[in-house]
Design an enzyme around this catalytic site. Sequence first.
Site, mmCIF file in Angstrom:
data_model
loop_
_atom_site.group_PDB
_atom_site.id
_atom_site.type_symbol
_atom_site.label_atom_id
_atom_site.label_comp_id
_atom_site.label_asym_id
_atom_site.label_seq_id
_atom_site.Cartn_x
_atom_site.Cartn_y
_atom_site.Cartn_z
ATOM 1 N N LYS A 160 8.130 46.816 62.732
ATOM 2 C CA LYS A 160 7.402 46.262 61.582
ATOM 3 C C LYS A 160 6.873 44.852 61.834
ATOM 4 C CE LYS A 160 8.339 50.163 59.792
ATOM 5 N NZ LYS A 160 7.312 51.223 59.857
ATOM 6 N N GLY A 168 10.324 51.745 54.959
ATOM 7 C CA GLY A 168 10.625 52.683 53.879
ATOM 8 C C GLY A 168 11.782 52.209 53.014
ATOM 9 N N GLU A 216 9.794 37.115 54.506
ATOM 10 C CA GLU A 216 8.568 37.070 53.701
ATOM 11 C C GLU A 216 8.871 36.517 52.319
ATOM 12 O OE1 GLU A 216 7.141 41.117 53.416
ATOM 13 O OE2 GLU A 216 5.988 40.935 55.264
ATOM 14 N N GLU A 255 3.370 48.528 55.579
ATOM 15 C CA GLU A 255 3.622 49.281 56.801
ATOM 16 C C GLU A 255 2.589 50.382 56.947
ATOM 17 O OE1 GLU A 255 7.538 51.696 55.972
ATOM 18 O OE2 GLU A 255 7.869 49.630 55.366
ATOM 19 N N ARG A 290 1.751 59.640 60.135
ATOM 20 C CA ARG A 290 2.043 61.062 59.941
ATOM 21 C C ARG A 290 1.283 61.567 58.720
ATOM 22 N NH1 ARG A 290 6.493 58.289 57.371
ATOM 23 N NH2 ARG A 290 6.249 58.605 55.130
ATOM 24 N N VAL A 329 4.073 63.412 52.398
ATOM 25 C CA VAL A 329 4.421 64.368 51.344
ATOM 26 C C VAL A 329 3.291 64.454 50.311
ATOM 27 C CG1 VAL A 329 6.021 64.853 49.440
ATOM 28 C CG2 VAL A 329 6.914 63.955 51.609
HETATM 29 C C1 MV4 Z 1 8.399 43.954 49.715
HETATM 30 C C2 MV4 Z 1 8.513 43.826 48.331
HETATM 31 C C3 MV4 Z 1 8.255 42.600 47.765
HETATM 32 N N1 MV4 Z 1 7.883 41.558 48.560
HETATM 33 N N2 MV4 Z 1 8.039 42.887 50.451
HETATM 34 C C4 MV4 Z 1 9.926 48.486 50.002
HETATM 35 C C5 MV4 Z 1 9.593 49.536 50.995
HETATM 36 C C6 MV4 Z 1 8.922 48.873 52.111
HETATM 37 N N3 MV4 Z 1 7.740 49.580 52.467
HETATM 38 C C7 MV4 Z 1 8.610 47.501 51.632
HETATM 39 N N4 MV4 Z 1 9.185 47.347 50.344
HETATM 40 C C8 MV4 Z 1 8.994 46.222 49.633
HETATM 41 N N5 MV4 Z 1 8.636 45.113 50.338
HETATM 42 C C9 MV4 Z 1 7.787 41.733 49.870
HETATM 43 N N6 MV4 Z 1 7.422 40.688 50.623
HETATM 44 C C10 MV4 Z 1 8.905 44.947 47.589
HETATM 45 C C11 MV4 Z 1 9.158 46.139 48.237
HETATM 46 C C12 MV4 Z 1 9.584 47.232 47.410
HETATM 47 C C13 MV4 Z 1 10.880 47.260 46.887
HETATM 48 C C14 MV4 Z 1 11.797 46.238 47.153
HETATM 49 C C15 MV4 Z 1 13.080 46.260 46.593
HETATM 50 C C16 MV4 Z 1 13.428 47.333 45.765
HETATM 51 C C17 MV4 Z 1 12.552 48.346 45.499
HETATM 52 C C18 MV4 Z 1 11.267 48.325 46.049
HETATM 53 C C19 MV4 Z 1 10.396 49.355 45.786
HETATM 54 C C20 MV4 Z 1 9.143 49.312 46.335
HETATM 55 C C21 MV4 Z 1 8.744 48.248 47.152
#
Ligand code: MV4
Length: 449
Positions: free
Chosen positions: A116, A164, A200, A288, A292, A295
């Site tokens: 990542k 994820g 971040e 990210e 692939r 779903v």
């Molecule tokens: C974050 C974020 C807020 N700020 N990054 C979750 C999955 C992955 N793809 C990245 N994710 C997140 N990254 C920053 N800088 C919020 C999420 C996030 C999340 C974080 C905590 C709990 C639930 C979440 C659900 C969706 C996305």
Amino acid sequence: MFNKILIANRGEIALRVIRTCKEMGIKTVAVYSTADRHSLHVKFADEAVCIGPPPSKDSYLKIPCILTAAEITNADAIHPGYGFLAENAEFSRICSEHDLKFIGPSPEMIQTMGDKATAKETMIKNNVPVVPGSDGIVKRVEDAEKIAAEIGFPVIIKATAGGGGRGMRVVHDPAKFRNAYTTCKNEAESAFGNAEVYIEKFILNPRHIEIQILGDQHGNVIHLGERECSLQRRHQKILEEAPSPVVDEELRERMGQAAINAGKAINYEGAGTVEFIVDKDLNFYFMEMNTRIQVEHPVTEEITYCDLVKEQLIAASGGRIGTKPLKMRGHAIECRINAEDPAHNFRPSAGTITSFNIPGGRSVRVDTHAYAGYNIPPYYDSMIAKLIVSAPTREEAISRMKRALDEFIIEGVKTTIPYHKQLMNDPGFLSGEFNTQYLETSFTFNPDL
Ligand code: MV4
């Protein structure tokens, strides 16, 4: 085009790939574990090979068994579906070493996007917006603490090998930073064998909106619009829709162009998804890239009239993806039907389905490998069907989904159908005002409704 494709997967996605292959005149080989011998993907493939006992590590993840199945059936390509080996760079490499076309990107592309911090660095170099944060990996706790203070709290610490939602820690209080940093590194080391983390700014209550892209070996990369995926629980998506209720044509073009830049940066081949988080002011940031088929791909198919699996096969065989401007029409919603009990914290509900009435009628699509009498094994993902509806407007799609959920009768196991029925009447869902925290903080399932 390929003559015969082996599908290294199970369940609805294996059947989904078989369907497109049949329509294209391509022969199919299913592989299955002993727990899946009665699944529809086995029944509808031209050939089927048993590759081992129920545990995934002894069957769907066992590369030598899958390669042997491809060899004895004389398949010329492998479709990995999603999950299992779909984003395994090693598997992509081994396939090409055995003269089997891996239907997906090269090992290098999978590796770049799988790490990542490297993925984020690649985006920065290609003008894709990212969340402000550390300049890559932060190795020392003293440096990490300084960087976190500069960024400003709250911050999020992320394992470079995560993704994820795995391997992340949110820190609101500077006094708790050191401890969180150390814990995050230790957890990353034991979960992924890689302790590297980056930092971040934590974006509060974002939406999760992703862009579907397609690339080919001739350097073409196109986008097919967005999917709104904010309705999730514990990083598991529950309902997806396209288009997003908050994305207008101007934002779609900017996010789409950013996603195309991301794809072009790595000469992307096949179907990919660029995931963004979107803040309350509609600023979007790269999170990210998933290399692939996903779903939730059907909601994009239903509004673009594009068969994404067909495009994957065209791209993998060296053909050209369509590049004339796509028209998007109407609105599509997908409800994931899981064999889980929403009244008991979504506890998995394995067992035999005693009745299974699939909804039908206009613009209703059900992707499933299950049927009346089918036994849901306890070893795999609990998703047993995807119910996808489309209509000219979001309101009409919601009405159609309500109607289709009423027709969907599943007996013998608990499912998430009642949860979706309640969601279809929820004011936050109806107004489109929700984010990634919504289901966990503002929506409570009531089994007595
Ligand atoms: C974050 C974020 C807020 N700020 N990054 C979750 C999955 C992955 N793809 C990245 N994710 C997140 N990254 C920053 N800088 C919020 C999420 C996030 C999340 C974080 C905590 C709990 C639930 C979440 C659900 C969706 C996305």
